[in-house]
Motif scaffolding. Structure first.
Motif, short mmCIF file in Angstrom:
data_model
loop_
_atom_site.label_atom_id
_atom_site.label_comp_id
_atom_site.label_asym_id
_atom_site.label_seq_id
_atom_site.Cartn_x
_atom_site.Cartn_y
_atom_site.Cartn_z
N GLY C 214 43.65 -7.28 7.47
CA GLY C 214 44.56 -7.62 6.39
C GLY C 214 45.16 -6.40 5.71
N GLY C 215 44.38 -5.34 5.60
CA GLY C 215 44.88 -4.14 4.94
C GLY C 215 46.18 -3.67 5.56
N LYS C 216 46.18 -3.65 6.88
CA LYS C 216 47.39 -3.22 7.56
C LYS C 216 48.52 -4.21 7.31
CE LYS C 216 49.47 -2.36 11.94
NZ LYS C 216 49.45 -2.68 13.36
N GLY C 217 48.17 -5.48 7.37
CA GLY C 217 49.19 -6.50 7.14
C GLY C 217 49.84 -6.35 5.77
N ILE C 218 49.01 -6.07 4.78
CA ILE C 218 49.52 -5.90 3.42
C ILE C 218 50.48 -4.72 3.35
CG2 ILE C 218 48.87 -5.23 1.09
CD1 ILE C 218 47.77 -7.83 1.25
N ILE C 219 50.05 -3.60 3.96
CA ILE C 219 50.89 -2.41 3.88
C ILE C 219 52.21 -2.66 4.60
CG2 ILE C 219 51.10 -0.03 4.63
CD1 ILE C 219 48.30 0.43 3.91
N GLN C 220 52.09 -3.29 5.76
CA GLN C 220 53.31 -3.53 6.53
C GLN C 220 54.28 -4.42 5.73
OE1 GLN C 220 52.88 -5.40 10.42
NE2 GLN C 220 54.25 -3.80 11.14
N ALA C 221 53.74 -5.50 5.16
CA ALA C 221 54.61 -6.40 4.41
C ALA C 221 55.16 -5.71 3.18
CB ALA C 221 53.84 -7.65 4.02
N SER C 222 54.39 -4.80 2.56
CA SER C 222 54.88 -4.08 1.39
C SER C 222 56.02 -3.15 1.78
CB SER C 222 53.77 -3.24 0.77
OG SER C 222 52.72 -4.05 0.37
N LEU C 223 55.84 -2.48 2.90
CA LEU C 223 56.90 -1.57 3.35
C LEU C 223 58.15 -2.36 3.71
CD1 LEU C 223 54.84 0.87 5.60
CD2 LEU C 223 55.93 1.39 3.42
N ASP C 224 57.92 -3.48 4.43
CA ASP C 224 59.06 -4.28 4.86
C ASP C 224 59.90 -4.76 3.68
OD1 ASP C 224 58.52 -3.96 7.46
OD2 ASP C 224 57.61 -5.93 7.78
N SER C 225 59.21 -5.16 2.62
CA SER C 225 59.96 -5.73 1.51
C SER C 225 60.28 -4.69 0.45
CB SER C 225 59.16 -6.86 0.89
OG SER C 225 57.92 -6.36 0.44
N GLY C 226 59.83 -3.48 0.66
CA GLY C 226 60.11 -2.44 -0.32
C GLY C 226 59.31 -2.58 -1.60
N ALA C 227 58.18 -3.27 -1.52
CA ALA C 227 57.40 -3.52 -2.73
C ALA C 227 56.73 -2.25 -3.24
CB ALA C 227 56.36 -4.60 -2.46
#
Ligand SMILES: Nc1ncnc2c1ncn2[C@@H]1O[C@H](COP(=O)(O)OP(=O)(O)OP(=O)(O)O)[C@@H](O)[C@H]1O
Ligand SMILES: Nc1ncnc2c1ncn2[C@@H]1O[C@H](COP(=O)(O)OP(=O)(O)OP(=O)(O)O)[C@@H](O)[C@H]1O
Ligand SMILES: [Mg+2]
Ligand SMILES: [Mg+2]
Lengths: 237, 337, 378, 261, 432
Positions: C214-227
């Motif tokens: 999940g950690g990777k998933g979170i980072i990826q989604a954060s980067l993708d959305s610019g969060a």
């Protein structure tokens, strides 16, 4: 006399590993004629029909059509040979519409099926109204009409009907018998099981009384009707 | 005014677009599950692993292509490899059917037996995938990741909030739309499609109508192969490939298929979005949006979150249960065995 | 005491299940130590050591217990290197290790609760408790002048424990945690978590999770959305793979993991690379050290019976004595033979404190141009 | 007495039962006929609690029973059979019958666990009763057969047999005759009359066999398109133009194939 | 039981005995103990599926509730926690329950459609915030107390055996609520609903730290049997062990497991006895009729809904008992370890492979599948060794194969499962 068009000869067999239901039963129909099977409940009438259609493994006996032995053909191949069958129970596709049920009857046909569908609708007008409705939502008698309609769609050369008139109202039943006669006149071989035996034997060229998997009586429809014993014990007086 | 725009953009960026992307991914998976249920009449637990297998096959081909220097411009190379992946998966599924499922079909085994059998198949496929490609994370996306990313958007519009649209999101949405339309057309309008529905309705009678059951089954599996592989590859492109995650996907996929109505393709699509959006929406912290919308003195001090994200999965299931309580066979009328 | 057959050491890790992607390297690390000893022939008059692997599944305590039971009663292992996840580790400790009197050295179970578990002196670990890491992480962030962070953790005892201890430390240091949101591992999508984290805001995002979960998933989604674009990465999140996967996105992110500036870790990296093991893999060094400690303690006690050697472990791990680095196990065995004191340093600068767990030196890292760079030690 | 007042049951836009009102007098054998799709089975389903009505009221001896669940109606003595046989397919024929009577001692778990003696006695009685019914239906030899393996007609007999296991007040028979051998049907007719006379059962019978209706039923209610079309004695009904037009028809148009062939 | 049944049971016993001889008695007893628990779970599912055709895929949730009971009954209460907010928390929970009940009452009222829905919605949403507002402070206060070691309310400090029936009751209570809501659903829809509810139960266990420490786990639960170390220190025991020629450590580990086996076996036999009696009675006949055809059963006067609820509660309670027993055996509650694959589907595999509808079959399935679940790991390894034995030691393939050996576990399980079902598709001991 030439061999009858459809013949199931000395058929013996049953379901799975159970006891034999059919015990050397023989059925035959000439081309363009109507044969009617009657008999008590559980006599093996439906089983005999299934045997003729190859849905049962026969231990002995044979099924021939137009002189050709088809004992070992699968039901599908028999459909391709021009046979059509209306089973007694679960004889529709419940979640498909009435029209799709009819189309499925014509699955193997490649020509235009519209005219045949129209013919079926003419025969059973109620189905035209219900064509877009799922067949499973129909009333009992309506389902029965769909089932017969589906078989007619095949434009078969042999038509087998297992109690086609069960649950059908008198007026439709008369229509149905009329139509069956018509179909037979067009040269199609008809084998049917009926409990409305008197009406059925009236139109039958040949009648069979089946008891416990054996032929008990055989004769023309009129002969059987005339036989007191048969009337009393099987036709309800 | 800009505040309102900012609020809208923030909501789209963090809720609408990700929800739509995830929803479409679930929907594609759910289409496969629902089709198997509709035609072959069992819940296929091996579907997640079928997706994994298809993706793995595609990845292997993609690697081959990449090593030969083939690329697909701004689109991912995996899309070129996809047909091959589908073909390989199709072969696997046909083989599985022959080796496993056919026996139970002939036996007319109860659906629950098939469910358990599919669990067996799931174990085997699962092992196969881990065995061939390993258990690690595999990243095989190439091509352009974004149609527009947050920074570009901010620069373009001058807003504080960014909006990112990934190319895979678009591809997935389009594919899901095409897939459901095709499937719908196929099942309801074509001869083969209708014969498949007939087979599922009443197998014996289908036989009596001259329908070849083996053909129906084979066609079904091939469609499943196409759906599962496509779903798996698109998901993998968007996130990454990992055998375990694909197995875990199974649960939301089933939820989607059921909430929409089992056996109903349209339902699968709707269900996918319901599950995805319920996960995002119920646990969303409205703080940011409200900060844009409300005057300074009313701004919330807390997160304004209905439930914490710990319960996101529970929430999507709770919504599923509520839907079922009011519509017992799903949003779009589904079948039940 | 001389042995007829080889001495067996059980390696029980989650080869299947959520940690399956890091466990092969961990087992490799432990086996590296065993092979090194075997090649030296210096252990107990040339007695060979054999590694026996078993699957802890990471999540199924009953299956893990059964597997450990088999290691002990059937394979007759003299000690257990494992387990990995804190939950199964606790189960094995209570049901197998204590009952049978077998030593366990876990390379990666970091739950603070294990410090207090009843263990009859049988349980050790080479990874520091998360309580310590939380404090270190807080300092690392504070020192960069950051005072407001969002926090997400993997929803298990590791993540929760670390998040709790970090939040406590960070708030004590005067920082603000805008949100502390759990995420489940192995899920298909993390948009919901990222949406909440983004809404709560913060200068950086602290991700107490796993690199390939999940950690990777979170980072990826954060980067993708610019969060978020800067992330704080504790031990579970650091690995070359994630840096490679996420490309330039991680540049500028920083974090810390157990490790020391000892030459040990450099040496171990070389050794591991040579043996085909991913050296930056998390807990690989700890696994090497766990196995090495166990072997050296046996040598010191001259016995493979837990009752004899359990007491030696602390002694081996800590000063005084000659410092032992990875690759020097042969030397260490000779020193022990000669009756000299040793201080095992190993790949991760092992220093055990009561009750038998690593004191924890931490390495502060930063990701620059797609590479993990060490920027200091704490 | 059952009264049905202005009953409606709609399926989507389709009005299967469309404002039917009728009475079934206590002690009568009421026939219910009508074309296929007239709404007879739907009416039964509503009365017997299987389908909720869209609107309207059903009363039994003055008590409102609209929308009561089937099991509650069973306890009130209202029984029904199904047009499409609903046997318990994996159970034996005898078990199919034995399960019917209500208030069996062994149907509560506590007794099932700790009250063996009483159960055994009761079971023996039930089995005896079941065997009598099977005897009557001429399917004794099938007592231990799985009900799923019965022939179409035998299943219909089993349907009927279940209603004979208890003392019912009113029994709704949905086409018991379809698929049943006519000789046997006559016997069944006799039994219905006997149950009616001797035990005071009220019957409501759907049937398409006009001989059967004519012999048994008085009055006969004709339904068409969800409404009551006509009502009266069997004779008057069979002469009713509207009924002939909608339902009975005028007999076979062509006699036999043989004549023209 | 049929001759085939006896044969299969003998075979199963033989497998366990063989495991004892080949791999050690400790392992054999470990397998036996979990086998006994699995058999109980399997009986619970069989009660629901085999008897009544209820597709419950929420086994995991009920097992976990049983586990929770073990903590709530046996752990000592945490006084600081209670002082900090125990009563406030109970009050908040009562408030929550009251709101739910009120909402249900509103819903049941026969008054106007739209209005009713609006009132209920308002009640639920407003109530939710009220509930959170009263619950959260109490929770925070409790969880703040020494979170890494306690941070919860603890339990009642009673003997853990009491947790077994309590676990059953807890599960039964949950089943009653779930059944009231979801039992109207058909087959697969009920399945996914129960699956979802199980996930929700686990989510609660994982996140409500005040209840059972959430993912931080509760370890060191008290035991109903003595500790090995204590036995080893007991001279009487050491002497007795010596009498059998056993060293104290081995003897103590074996003895503890045998004690567990005895306790579990008593429970299993009692439940099996009751299940068997129920199945063979008119009650069982009625349940089978309902399973075969609900519509007809209802028309024959059987209250289908009530019976479904009854058997659902019963089966769930059995799963809850098994869950409490399992947590007792583990000595800890680890909510993170509850996975549907292991606690729901594996149990289903047990029922189907054993033979659904047949209690003896379900029990056999429980033992067999559990044995396999444990044994496929070494079996997979052996298979790999066999396969690779012919290859050169440094070939790439060999390395790859040995590295993947652990993956063989699931694969082997799958293959065996398929083989068993192929060999007897209705299960090893079919219903009839
Ligand atoms: N579930 C349903 N959905 C839609 N239409 C339905 C449904 N059930 C019944 N109908 C329709 O309601 C009408 C009445 O059906 P019903 O079964 O009551 O007829 P019936 O009088 O019993 O006829 P039959 O003599 O053929 O049994 C039919 O036209 C049928 O198509
Ligand atoms: N699937 C089956 N398996 C086993 N036995 C069966 C099966 N189907 C029918 N039978 C048995 O075979 C016998 C003959 O059945 P069949 O259906 O042929 O009777 P039938 O003459 O058509 O009777 P009906 O007039 O009632 O339809 C019956 O005694 C029945 O119990
Ligand atoms: Mg028949
Ligand atoms: Mg009808």
């Amino acid at each position: 006399m030439a061999e009858p068009h459809l013949i199931g000869e000395a058929m013996t067999g049953g379901y799975g590993r159970g006891a034999d239901i059919l015990q050397g039963c023989t059925l035959s129909v000439d081309k363009g004629q109507i044969a009617v099977i009657v008999g008590p409940n559980g006599a093996g009438k439906s089983t005999a029909m299934k045997a003729v259609f190859g849905m049962l493994n026969l231990r002995s006996g044979s099924v021939r059509i137009g002189g050709e032995d088809i004992t070992h053909l699968s039901p599908q191949d028999r459909v391709a040979k021009g046979m059509a069958f209306v089973p007694q129970t679960s004889n529709i596709f419940p979640s498909m519409t009435v029209e799709e049920n009819l189309e499925m009857g014509a699955f193997l046909r490649r020509d235009d099926i519209r005219p045949t569908i129209e013919q079926v609708y003419d025969l059973f007008p109620i189905l035209r109204d219900k064509r877009r409705q799922a067949a499973g939502e129909l009333s009992g008698g309506q389902r029965q009409q769909v089932a017969v309609g589906r078989a007619l769609m095949t434009q078969p050369s042999v038509l087998m009907l297992d109690e086609p008139t069960a649950g059908v109202s008198p007026i439709v039943m008369d229509e149905l018998f009329d139509r069956i006669i018509e179909v037979a006149r067009a040269g199609i071989t008809i084998l049917m099981v009926e409990q409305n035996a008197r009406q059925a034997l009236e139109i039958a060229d040949k009648g069979y009384v089946l008891v416990q998997g054996c032929n008990a009586y055989t004769g023309t429809g009129a002969e059987l009707m005339a036989d007191d014993e048969v009337r009393r014990t099987f036709l309800g007086g | 005014m800009t505040d309102i725009l900012n609020a809208i953009v923030a909501l789209s960026n963090f809720v609408l677009i990700p929800g739509a992307a995830y929803g479409a991914q679930l929907a594609l998976g759910a289409l496969g599950v629902t089709l198997i249920y509709g035609i072959l009449r069992f819940s296929n637990f091996a579907h997640g692993d079928t997706m994994a297998f298809g993706t793995m096959a595609t990845i292997l081909v993609t690697w081959g292509l990449q090593s030969m220097g083939v690329s697909f411009g701004f689109l991912p190379t995996a899309l070129i490899a996809l047909p091959v992946g589908i073909a390989i998966t199709g072969l696997l599924l046909l083989g599985t059917d022959r080796a496993v499922y056919r026996f139970y079909r002939k036996q007319k085994a109860a659906p629950v037996v098939l469910v358990i059998v599919s669990i067996g198949v799931m174990f085997v496929m699962n092992g196969l995938v881990r065995f061939i490609i390993g258990v690690g994370d595999v990243n095989f996306a190439d091509g352009a990741r974004f149609v527009i990313n947050a920074r570009q958007f901010r620069e373009m519009t001058g807003l504080d909030e960014g909006l990112a649209i990934r190319s895979t999101t678009l591809i997935t949405l389009i594919t899901a739309a095409i897939a459901v339309a095709l499937l719908f057309w196929f099942l309801n309008k074509t001869r083969t499609g209708k014969s498949m529905r007939a087979f599922s309705d009443n197998e014996d009678l289908a036989l009596l109508s001259g329908i070849n059951p083996e053909r129906v089954v084979a066609v079904t599996w091939l469609i499943i192969a196409a759906l599962a592989t496509t779903a798996g590859v698109l998901y993998g492109l968007d996130k990454s490939f990992k055998a375990f995650t694909y197995f875990q996907l199974l649960l939301p996929i089933f939820a989607a298929a059921i909430v929409g109505g089992l056996g109903n393709p349209l339902g699968a699509i709707a269900g996918g979005f319901v599950i995805a959006f319920s996960e995002v929406l119920v646990t969303y912290a409205w703080k940011k949006v409200l900060e844009y919308l409300l005057p300074e003195n009313l701004e919330p001090s807390s997160l304004v979150q209905l439930l914490s994200t710990d319960y996101k999965f529970a929430v999507s299931f709770a919504i599923l249960i509520i839907v079922l309580l009011f519509k017992p066979t799903g949003l779009f009328k589904g079948q039940s065995v | 005491e001389s042995h007829m057959g080889p001495v067996k050491i059980g390696i029980i890790l989650g080869f299947t299940g959520p940690l399956e992607s890091i466990t092969p390297d961990m087992a490799g690390g432990a086996e590296l130590a065993i092979n090194e000893v075997n090649e030296s022939g210096a252990f107990m008059d040339g007695t060979q050591i054999e590694a026996v692997r078993a699957d802890s599944t990471c999540i199924d305590s009953a299956a893990a217990t059964a597997a450990a039971e088999r290691l002990v009663t059937n394979d007759g292992v003299a000690g257990i290197m494992g387990a990995d996840c804190s939950g199964v580790t606790g189960a094995i400790l209570q049901n197998v290790a204590r009952a049978n009197g077998v030593v366990m050295i876990s390379p990666s179970a970091t739950s603070p609760a294990l410090s207090e578990a009843e263990d009859d002196g049988m349980f050790f670990r080479t990874a520091p408790s998360d309580a310590r890491q939380g404090e270190i992480m807080s300092q690392v962030i504070m020192d960069r002048g950051i005072s407001e962070v969002a926090l997400t953790y993997t929803n298990n005892d590791y993540g929760k424990g670390l998040a709790d201890s970090f939040q406590k430390a960070f708030e004590a240091d005067g920082g603000t945690v805008t949100i502390s949101a759990a995420h489940e591992d192995g899920k298909a999508d993390y948009s919901a978590e990222v949406a909440s984290l983004a809404s709560a805001g913060g200068e950086v995002l602290v991700v107490a999770g796993y690199t390939d979960q999940g950690g990777k998933g979170i980072i990826q989604a954060s980067l993708d959305s610019g969060a978020f674009d800067t992330f704080v990465l504790p031990d579970g999140m650091i690995g070359q793979q994630i840096v490679d996967d996420l490309g330039s996105g991680l540049d500028g992110s920083f974090g810390q993991l157990p490790g020391s500036d000892s030459e040990g870790s450099a040496i171990f990296q070389e050794m591991a690379t040579e043996a085909g093991i991913n050296p930056t893999g998390i807990y690989t060094g700890e696994s090497y050290d766990a196995a090495a400690l166990m072997i050296l303690a046996m040598a010191k006690a001259g016995s493979t019976s837990a009752a004899d050697y359990a007491g030696e472990i602390m002694d081996i791990a800590n000063a005084p004595g000659e410092q032992i680095l990875p690759g020097e196990l042969a030397k260490a065995l000779e020193l022990i033979e000669a009756g000299e004191e040793i201080d095992y340093v190993g790949a991760t600068a092992v220093e055990l404190i009561e009750p038998g767990e690593s004191a924890g030196t931490f390495k502060e890292i930063e990701i620059k141009d797609g590479a993990i760079e060490t920027v200091g030690f704490r | 007495m059952i009264t049905v007042e202005n009953l409606h049951r709609h399926f989507g836009g389709f009005h299967a039962v469309d404002g039917a009102s009728l009475k079934i007098e206590t002690g009568s054998i009421t026939g219910l006929i009508g074309p296929n799709g007239a709404g007879k089975t739907t009416l039964f389903n509503v009365i017997a609690g299987r389908l909720p009505p869209t609107s309207g009221r059903v009363t039994m001896d003055g008590e409102d029973i609209t929308g009561l669940p089937p099991h509650a109606l069973f306890h009130k003595g209202l029984l029904r059979t199904f047009q499409i046989a609903h046997e318990f397919s994996s159970m034996t024929v005898r078990e199919n019958l034995m399960m019917v009577p209500e208030g069996q001692h062994g149907e509560t778990l506590w007794n099932a666990w700790f009250g063996r003696g009483k159960i055994a006695a009761q079971e023996r009685e039930l089995a005896k009763k079941a065997d009598e019914v099977l005897e009557f239906l001429t399917i004794s030899h099938l007592a231990d057969e799985r009900a799923g393996n019965l022939s179409g007609g035998q299943k219909k007999l089993l349907e009927l047999g279940r209603t004979m296991m208890v003392d019912a007040k009113i029994v709704f028979l949905d086409e018991v005759g379809a698929g049943v051998n006519r000789t046997l049907l006559n016997t069944i007719g006799d039994a219905i009359v006997r149950l009616n006379k001797e035990r005071g059962y009220t019957f409501c019978v759907i049937e398409h066999d006009m001989d059967f209706i004519g012999r048994l039923c008085d009055p006969v209610i004709v339904m068409a398109e969800g409404k009551v079309l006509a009502q009266g004695s069997a004779d008057s009904i069979m002469k009713n133009e509207a009924v002939i037009e909608a339902y009975l028809g005028t007999g076979l148009k062509n006699k036999t194939v043989g004549e023209t062939a | 039981m049929t001759a085939r049944g006896y044969l299969l049971y003998a075979g199963m016993a033989l497998l366990i005995v063989l495991t004892g001889f080949v791999q050690g008695w400790n392992l054999a007893l470990t397998i036996l103990n979990m086998g006994l628990i699995s058999a109980i779970m399997s009986l619970g599912v069989n009660l629901q599926w085999g008897f009544a055709g209820l597709f419950n895929v929420g086994v995991m949730g009920f097992v976990a509730l049983g586990g929770l009971a073990a903590v709530l009954v046996s752990m000592p209460p945490v006084a600081e926690g209670w002082n900090a907010g125990g009563l406030r928390l109970l009050g908040a929970l009562a408030l929550g329950a009251a709101i739910l009940v009120a909402a249900v009452q509103v819903w049941k009222r026969k008054i106007g459609g739209r209005m009713r829905a609006l009132v209920m919605l308002a009640l639920l949403i407003g109530g939710f915030f009220l509930f959170r507002a009263s619950l959260d402070p109490a929770v925070n206060a409790i969880e703040a107390i020494n979170p890494s070691l306690s941070g919860y309310l603890g339990g009642l400090g009673l003997p853990i055996i009491i947790a077994w029936p309590v676990g059953g009751l807890l599960a039964a209570g949950a089943a009653w609520i779930i059944g009231k809501a979801a039992l109207g659903l058909r087959s697969d829809y009920l399945a996914i609903a129960t699956l979802g509810i199980a996930e929700i139960v686990i989510a609660v266990l994982k996140n409500e730290d005040w209840l059972s420490r959430g993912v931080k786990n509760v370890v060191g639960l008290p035991r109903p049997v003595p500790y090995e170390v204590d036995l080893q220190r007991d001279p009487g025991f050491v002497e007795a062990a010596a009498g059998y020629g056993l060293d104290p450590v081995t003897a103590s580990t074996l003895w503890v497991k045998i004690l567990y086996s005895g306790l579990f076996a008593v429970v299993l036999i009692a439940i099996l006895f009751l299940a068997q009696r129920a199945l063979a009675s008119p009650w069982g006949r009625m349940m089978r009729a309902i399973r075969d055809n609900e519509v007809a059963a209802a028309a024959m006067g059987k209250n289908v809904t009530a019976r479904h609820l009854q058997v659902f509660i019963l089966g769930s309670a059995v799963c809850g008992i098994a869950g409490a027993m399992m947590t007792t055996l583990d000595g800890q509650l680890t909510p993170g370890s509850y996975q549907p694959l292991r606690f729901t589907f594996l149990v289903w595999v047990m029922v189907i492979v054993g033979g659904s509808g047949n209690n003896y079959g379900a029990v056999l399935g429980g033992f067999l599948i559990w044995w396999l679940w444990v044994m496929v790991e070494p079996l997979g390894l052996w298979a790999m060794e066999l396969i690779t034995s012919g290859m050169s030691p440094d070939s790439w393939l060999r390395g790859h194969l040995t590295d993947s050996a652990a993956q063989m576990r699931l694969m082997t399980m799958g293959i065996i499962l398929l083989a068993v079902l192929r060999f007897s598709p209705k299960g090893l001991m079919p219903e009839r």
